[in-house]
Structures are given as C-alpha cells and as structure tokens.
Design a protein around this motif. Structure first.
Motif, PDB file in Angstrom:
ATOM      1  N   PHE A  16      43.587  54.310  39.377  1.00  0.00           N
ATOM      2  CA  PHE A  16      43.079  52.716  39.114  1.00  0.00           C
ATOM      3  C   PHE A  16      42.962  52.482  40.092  1.00  0.00           C
ATOM      4  O   PHE A  16      42.412  50.785  40.523  1.00  0.00           O
ATOM      5  CB  PHE A  16      44.067  52.471  38.402  1.00  0.00           C
ATOM      6  N   GLY A  17      44.134  52.456  41.377  1.00  0.00           N
ATOM      7  CA  GLY A  17      43.972  51.830  42.881  1.00  0.00           C
ATOM      8  C   GLY A  17      41.944  52.321  42.927  1.00  0.00           C
ATOM      9  O   GLY A  17      41.713  51.246  44.138  1.00  0.00           O
ATOM     10  N   ILE A  18      42.491  53.763  43.489  1.00  0.00           N
ATOM     11  CA  ILE A  18      40.762  54.696  43.915  1.00  0.00           C
ATOM     12  C   ILE A  18      39.569  53.555  42.827  1.00  0.00           C
ATOM     13  O   ILE A  18      38.936  52.812  43.757  1.00  0.00           O
ATOM     14  CB  ILE A  18      40.308  55.258  43.730  1.00  0.00           C
TER      15      ILE A  18
ATOM     16  N   SER B 292      39.820  50.392  41.092  1.00  0.00           N
ATOM     17  CA  SER B 292      39.497  49.242  41.630  1.00  0.00           C
ATOM     18  C   SER B 292      38.887  49.236  42.493  1.00  0.00           C
ATOM     19  O   SER B 292      38.366  48.059  43.431  1.00  0.00           O
ATOM     20  CB  SER B 292      40.611  48.341  40.661  1.00  0.00           C
ATOM     21  N   GLY B 293      39.691  49.513  43.929  1.00  0.00           N
ATOM     22  CA  GLY B 293      39.153  49.642  45.054  1.00  0.00           C
ATOM     23  C   GLY B 293      37.915  49.972  45.670  1.00  0.00           C
ATOM     24  O   GLY B 293      36.508  49.462  46.058  1.00  0.00           O
ATOM     25  N   PHE B 294      37.111  50.519  44.304  1.00  0.00           N
ATOM     26  CA  PHE B 294      35.597  51.312  43.977  1.00  0.00           C
ATOM     27  C   PHE B 294      34.928  49.890  44.363  1.00  0.00           C
ATOM     28  O   PHE B 294      34.028  49.934  45.034  1.00  0.00           O
ATOM     29  CB  PHE B 294      35.299  52.201  43.904  1.00  0.00           C
TER      30      PHE B 294
ATOM     31  N   VAL C 139      35.344  46.782  43.955  1.00  0.00           N
ATOM     32  CA  VAL C 139      35.817  45.586  44.701  1.00  0.00           C
ATOM     33  C   VAL C 139      34.961  46.021  45.993  1.00  0.00           C
ATOM     34  O   VAL C 139      34.155  45.085  46.502  1.00  0.00           O
ATOM     35  CB  VAL C 139      37.020  45.212  44.941  1.00  0.00           C
ATOM     36  N   ALA C 140      34.827  47.074  46.215  1.00  0.00           N
ATOM     37  CA  ALA C 140      34.631  47.173  47.840  1.00  0.00           C
ATOM     38  C   ALA C 140      32.564  47.581  47.374  1.00  0.00           C
ATOM     39  O   ALA C 140      31.705  47.141  48.226  1.00  0.00           O
ATOM     40  CB  ALA C 140      34.852  48.978  48.135  1.00  0.00           C
ATOM     41  N   LEU C 141      32.372  48.600  46.249  1.00  0.00           N
ATOM     42  CA  LEU C 141      30.750  48.252  46.018  1.00  0.00           C
ATOM     43  C   LEU C 141      30.369  46.646  45.834  1.00  0.00           C
ATOM     44  O   LEU C 141      29.638  46.137  46.422  1.00  0.00           O
ATOM     45  CB  LEU C 141      30.255  49.651  44.922  1.00  0.00           C
TER      46      LEU C 141
ATOM     47  N   LYS D 107      30.905  44.031  46.776  1.00  0.00           N
ATOM     48  CA  LYS D 107      31.620  43.447  47.768  1.00  0.00           C
ATOM     49  C   LYS D 107      30.187  43.816  48.995  1.00  0.00           C
ATOM     50  O   LYS D 107      29.668  43.388  50.294  1.00  0.00           O
ATOM     51  CB  LYS D 107      32.732  43.798  49.305  1.00  0.00           C
ATOM     52  N   ALA D 108      29.588  45.047  49.197  1.00  0.00           N
ATOM     53  CA  ALA D 108      29.027  45.610  50.133  1.00  0.00           C
ATOM     54  C   ALA D 108      27.244  45.147  49.814  1.00  0.00           C
ATOM     55  O   ALA D 108      26.408  44.732  50.302  1.00  0.00           O
ATOM     56  CB  ALA D 108      28.697  46.912  49.972  1.00  0.00           C
TER      57      ALA D 108
ATOM     58  N   LEU E  40      25.571  45.562  52.946  1.00  0.00           N
ATOM     59  CA  LEU E  40      25.129  46.124  53.960  1.00  0.00           C
ATOM     60  C   LEU E  40      25.603  47.920  53.608  1.00  0.00           C
ATOM     61  O   LEU E  40      25.042  48.307  54.704  1.00  0.00           O
ATOM     62  CB  LEU E  40      27.571  46.701  53.881  1.00  0.00           C
TER      63      LEU E  40
ATOM     64  N   VAL F 262      48.268  47.372  41.893  1.00  0.00           N
ATOM     65  CA  VAL F 262      47.984  48.241  42.199  1.00  0.00           C
ATOM     66  C   VAL F 262      46.259  47.807  42.298  1.00  0.00           C
ATOM     67  O   VAL F 262      45.299  47.989  43.723  1.00  0.00           O
ATOM     68  CB  VAL F 262      47.750  49.549  42.080  1.00  0.00           C
TER      69      VAL F 262
ATOM     70  N   ALA G 172      43.909  46.124  45.627  1.00  0.00           N
ATOM     71  CA  ALA G 172      42.478  45.850  46.237  1.00  0.00           C
ATOM     72  C   ALA G 172      41.714  44.931  45.479  1.00  0.00           C
ATOM     73  O   ALA G 172      40.827  44.438  46.247  1.00  0.00           O
ATOM     74  CB  ALA G 172      42.098  47.479  44.562  1.00  0.00           C
TER      75      ALA G 172
ATOM     76  N   ILE H 206      43.398  50.655  50.398  1.00  0.00           N
ATOM     77  CA  ILE H 206      42.601  51.469  49.579  1.00  0.00           C
ATOM     78  C   ILE H 206      41.138  51.125  49.943  1.00  0.00           C
ATOM     79  O   ILE H 206      39.982  51.465  50.683  1.00  0.00           O
ATOM     80  CB  ILE H 206      42.331  51.952  47.920  1.00  0.00           C
ATOM     81  N   THR H 207      40.901  49.706  49.839  1.00  0.00           N
ATOM     82  CA  THR H 207      39.900  48.707  49.489  1.00  0.00           C
ATOM     83  C   THR H 207      39.265  48.457  50.964  1.00  0.00           C
ATOM     84  O   THR H 207      38.118  48.749  51.360  1.00  0.00           O
ATOM     85  CB  THR H 207      40.082  47.065  49.197  1.00  0.00           C
TER      86      THR H 207
ATOM     87  N   MET I 252      37.897  51.751  52.191  1.00  0.00           N
ATOM     88  CA  MET I 252      36.763  51.789  51.716  1.00  0.00           C
ATOM     89  C   MET I 252      35.635  50.847  52.498  1.00  0.00           C
ATOM     90  O   MET I 252      34.262  51.153  53.108  1.00  0.00           O
ATOM     91  CB  MET I 252      36.334  51.676  50.841  1.00  0.00           C
ATOM     92  N   LEU I 253      36.054  49.900  53.129  1.00  0.00           N
ATOM     93  CA  LEU I 253      35.052  49.221  53.672  1.00  0.00           C
ATOM     94  C   LEU I 253      35.064  49.139  54.842  1.00  0.00           C
ATOM     95  O   LEU I 253      33.702  49.141  55.676  1.00  0.00           O
ATOM     96  CB  LEU I 253      35.588  47.170  53.440  1.00  0.00           C
TER      97      LEU I 253
ATOM     98  N   LEU J  86      31.950  54.343  51.229  1.00  0.00           N
ATOM     99  CA  LEU J  86      32.878  53.834  49.374  1.00  0.00           C
ATOM    100  C   LEU J  86      33.862  55.281  49.461  1.00  0.00           C
ATOM    101  O   LEU J  86      34.573  54.761  48.596  1.00  0.00           O
ATOM    102  CB  LEU J  86      32.114  53.623  48.823  1.00  0.00           C
TER     103      LEU J  86
END
Lengths: 335, 146, 116
Positions: free
Chosen positions: B127-129, B131-133, B135-137, B139-140, B145, C36, C40, C70-71, C74-75, C86
C-alpha cells in the motif's frame, strides 16, 4: 426413545463407566499457578529438547498416554479405542502420537471442548458394550496455537484483557469398569451456538452462550439444579466469558451461581500476564483430571459437572469475516 | 436471547481499555525510539552527502536495532507496554519481518522463512508503493512533468 | 532541542495511533497501512517535507516516513529519468532499509529461535 437417553440432549450411563487412571502434564507457567499440586507432572521448560513446538506438543501427549498406561499396568491390547484430539490443523498432534499405538484410533475435533467430547464418547462406547477400556487424550501448546491462530511469538502485539493464553500441557485417561475411580453418570452433548460474535480476541464472550445452552439443557434433562453439584467447572470461558455466562444465568433467574468455577480463569492465578486466562484443549483436560478428580478422590466434592466449551472458528473463517460458532459438552462425574 | 441482544450485552460488558495508561506508554515508547532515531540521523547527516541518503541510512540503522531487539525477545515485551509506540516506528516494521522470519524458519528456509517473511509487513510495502505511485503520478500529470 | 522535538512529535504520532487502536476496531495492520498511505499523500502534497524539516526523526521514524520516502523517491527519479522513475523511485530511499531488513532478519532467523 432409546433407553439410555433422558430429555432432549442427555445420555445416561447405568453401567457406571469410570475414569480408572489418568495423568496430567503442564508447562512451567501452568506449574506456577494455584493448581500446581493437582497436576501429576510440571515440565521444567516448554521445549523438551524438541526442534519444533509441534513436536513438543506431540511428545507431551505421548508422555501422558504412556504414564496413564503405566499406572495400572494396562496393556495396549486391552484398549479397544484411542480417542484423541488437539488444536492443530488436521489434529496432527493426536494422529502423530497415535501412530505409536496399535489401538484403533478415533481423532476428534471440538477445539477446547475436545476433552469432554472424548470423555462422553468413551463412556458411550463403554455403556453400549462396544469396549471394555477406552483411552482418551489431548494436548495443546502455547507456541503452536499462537502461531496457527494468532501471531508469530516475537511480533509486537499488545495483548488485550479478553485475550486467552493457550495452556501448554497434555492429559490422558483410561475409561473402563472398575471398583474405584470417579464415575461418569451423564453426558450432555451440546449443539453449535453462534451469537454472531466475530472478535477472535474475545472468545470468552463468543463461547458463553454455548456454555449457557448446554448447562441449562443438562439441568432441564436431568431435572437438577446448579446446587445439586458441588462444583460446575466450565472450561476456558476465561474472565470475560465467565462474566457473560453469569449474566445469562442471572437473567434467567438461575440460583446457585456460587457453584460455578472456570478452568481457564483460574489455572494461572492472578500474578501472571495471561489476559482472560487459559484456553486450549489441555486446559479443561488438566483441570478436570487434576483439580476435579482430586476433589472427588479426597471427598471434598461428591458430584462435579464439567462444561467444556470450544470456539470452532478457523483462521480462514475469521479472515473472511465469519462469526465464531461455539459448542459446549457437559459431563457429570460422581465420586 | 437473540444474537443482536447478546451482541449488545457483550458490548456493554466488555472490559474497558486502559486508555490513559496505554496512550502515555505509546507516547513514551514512540518518543524514545524517535529521539534515538534523531541521534542516528544527526550522525548520518554529518557523514553523508545528501539528506535523502542520511534518511536512508537512519532507517537502515533503526531497522537493525529493531531486528536485534526482536531476535533477543525484547521487542515483544516492549510492545506489550508500548502498543502503537512500538508498532508505528520503523523498528516495529523490522520487528514484523524478523518475527515472521524466526517463526516460520521451522517450515524450511525457502517456503517457510523466505516465503513468509513479509506476511505481516507485506501490506505496508504494497500500500505504501500503491499510494506513492498514485500520488506521484497525479502530481506528474498536474505539473506536466512528462 | 532537536531531540526533544523528535521525542514529542514521534511520541504524539504513536499516542494518536494508540488512541485509534483502543477506540476503534482498527488492528495494527490497518493502522500501519493507513499511516503509510497518509505519509505518501502528505508528501505528494508537499506537506511532509517541511514537517520533517521541523521534526527530524520524529517525522522520519514513524511509518509515515516510509510512505513519504516512497513518494519522494518516485518524484525525484521522475525528474531525473522520466516515467520510469515512477517505478524505480519506489526503492530509491527505502531500498536500503528493505534490503537491510531482509538481510538482518534472515541472519537472526538462523541464529535465534522465538521464545516465551
């Protein structure tokens, strides 16, 4: 109606099958509790030099069976049945222990009520003239149960007050016809009760209605009251389940609640961090064959009712959000 | 008695959790572990080139600490008192991995220890990855970006 | 001073987590996964970095810091590599800890047995 039945769920044993010999083994923590003197053997550690706790559990059961056989010099050929069960998936401890013995083997599962189930079934076989001697046994171990039903031992878990601590121990008994030994007079086999409790960390609350159903049915079938027993020893309800059973009985105006004792709540005493108290197949087994039998032998009690409860969930059913079906079997013993 | 009535009765009669005591212990244990982490972070920042590297080294050191405390049977005792204070810090994450590895080693190194090492920590990583993915997507895409 | 802040912030996050455990049906697993994800998301919103700047290890050590890392990874990789970042960025900062966890845990699983 079958001649050995009274009421709707109770069977009677007119031939008077008895517990002719028995042996109880407990781990170090149980040995520190208030019933240390009632148990036949207290282990110095819960490993016994074995590689895995599953092997230790099996060894404890084998030790208990061996010692029980030795007591009256009973030979394996004299046994017509070996009835055993435990908490492990596919009851491996009992089955693996049973492969040592040539007696016909019936493996049973009733979670923490397994012992009473075996006791009742053994008495039925004796009463029905299907056997002259039956050996029953069970074992449980804190580490094996913890790993199967809960978490790895070293995991960061804060145990809550309603959580049970599985008893490390084993017990075995030979049932037969003799002049001495506690007599098994009645068995009330319970039906499965499910009140929709889903919390596997509060099994006491889940099991209390099953204990209530079997206990009240037994009293109705036998036309007895709680006061007709010196002790009503419930199994593994723990502090929380004991409280719930008392509430249920009080609501229905049952008298004689002072006769109620609970194996799980009492086995560890108060000093040890064991949450609601003991559980596991060995809990009510060692309490009955240790504490209960000693009371009958020393004439401190004439009549005891053992009400062993079991929570019949599996890890799969719990993780799929199912509620916990529970059962209780009652066995009446007389000096 | 109906199941619903009984469930109500259980709810009314459940033992209360010692809220204040638990919270204070969690605060204390979690705080101590974080302060210890600060010591490591300060040392790491002195020696490393970037902040991200210092953070990574600090996490690794704290994971080592959690692993050792677990291996010697101390961390589960700490958690018995500290509750979330022992679970939330990264040392608790390490504990879940080590506890599972130790427990299931008996079922073999391949299908026991290795296969079940992340049986508890797994969801946190997944879930860390995820949610991070996301969020980063997001934002990009928003910042253009790509 | 930074130690006191780390103590207070880390302690406060844990105390809040304990309150959630004790007053809701949440288990440890729910709580950790929730934190977590929160880490993120906060990192994506640009909130977690200033917070960590202030609280230091008090923000890094709780598992939210893991999500934030993690975030962040990725950024930063996204800027360096483009879309591949990513994916590769997930373990940019956390990889060291994860690999360490696997190595140390395997080692100690060889040496020690669970006991009670």
């Amino acid at each position: 109606m079958a001649s050995n039945r009274i009421g709707s769920q109770t069977v009677t044993f007119s031939k008077g099958p008895r517990i002719t010999s028995s042996y109880t083994i407990v781990g170090p923590m149980e040995g520190k509790g208030p019933y240390a003197l009632d148990f036949d053997q207290i282990l110095p550690d819960d490993v016994l030099g074995q590689k895995t706790p599953e092997k230790t559990e099996r060894l404890m059961l084998e030790m208990a069976i061996e010692k029980t056989l030795q007591q009256k010099g009973t030979k394996l050929e004299d046994l017509q049945f070996l009835i055993a069960g435990d908490l492990m998936n596919q009851i491996i401890s009992s089955t693996f222990a049973a492969r040592t013995y040539s007696a016909p083997y019936l493996g049973i599962y009733g979670a923490c009520s397994t012992f009473a189930q075996a006791l009742g079934l053994g008495a039925v076989l004796l009463q029905g003239d299907f056997a002259e001697q039956v050996l029953i046994g069970t074992a449980s171990h804190y580490q094996t149960a913890e790993r199967q039903f809960r978490y790895p031992i070293e995991l960061n878990v804060q145990h809550i007050a309603s959580n049970h601590h599985t008893v490390t121990g084993a017990a075995a008994a030979i049932l037969g016809f003799a002049d001495q030994g506690p007599r098994i007079t009645h068995a009330t086999f319970g039906h499965v009760v499910d009140m929709g409790i889903k919390d596997a960390l509060d099994m006491g609350s889940a099991m209390a209605p099953a204990a209530f159903a079997t206990l009240t049915q037994h009293l109705k079938d036998t036309d007895r009251s709680l006061e007709d027993y010196d002790i009503v020893l419930t199994g593994d309800l723990g502090k929380q389940g004991r409280k719930m059973l008392r509430l249920l009985l009080t609501k229905e105006d049952y008298a004689g609640l002072d006769r109620l004792q609970d194996g799980g709540s009492q086995i560890y005493g108060d000093g040890q961090k064991t949450g609601a108290g003991g559980s596991g197949t060995a809990c009510i087994a060692v309490m009955t064959l240790g504490y209960g039998l000693n009371l009958l032998k020393s004439a401190k009690a004439q009549r005891i009712l053992v009400v062993a409860t079991g929570a019949l969930q599996s890890t799969v059913s719990v993780s799929q959000g199912e509620s916990i079906p529970c059962i209780a079997h009652a066995i009446a013993l007389e000096a | 008695m109906k199941p619903q009535e009984y469930q109500e009765l259980v709810k009314e009669n459940s033992p209360p959790r010692p809220l204040l005591r638990n919270t204070l212990w969690a605060f204390f244990v979690g705080g101590i572990i974080s302060a210890l982490g600060q010591v490591v972070l300060d040392v790491a920042q002195g020696a490393e080139r970037t902040k991200a590297e210092a953070a990574a080294v600090t996490l690794a050191v704290m994971i080592f600490v959690g692993t050792v405390l677990t291996a010697f049977g101390i961390y589960d005792e700490l958690a018995e008192k500290g509750g979330a204070g022992a679970a939330i810090p990264i040392t608790g994450f390490a504990n879940t991995v080590t506890a599972a590895a130790m427990e299931f080693r008996r079922e073999g190194f391949l299908l026991g220890m290795a296969a079940k090492m992340f049986v508890i920590a797994g969801p946190v990583i997944v879930f860390g990855i995820l949610s991070g993915f996301l969020v980063a997507l997001a934002k990009a895409l928003i910042l253009g970006l790509f | 001073m930074q130690y006191l802040i780390a103590f207070l912030v880390g302690g406060a996050i844990c105390a809040l987590g304990q309150l959630i455990l004790d007053t809701t049906k949440c288990t440890n697993a729910h709580l950790l996964v929730g934190l977590v994800c929160l880490g993120a998301v906060l990192s994506g919103l640009g909130i977690y970095e200033p917070f960590q700047e202030f609280a230091g290890a008090g923000a890094l050590i709780p598992v939210m810091g893991f999500g934030s890392s993690i975030t962040k990874g990725m950024l930063s990789e996204l800027e360096r590599l483009g879309w591949e970042g990513l994916f590769t960025g997930a373990f940019e900062i956390t990889g060291l800890g994860l690999a360490a966890s696997i190595v140390f845990s395997s080692l100690f699983a060889l040496l020690r047995k669970p006991h009670k």
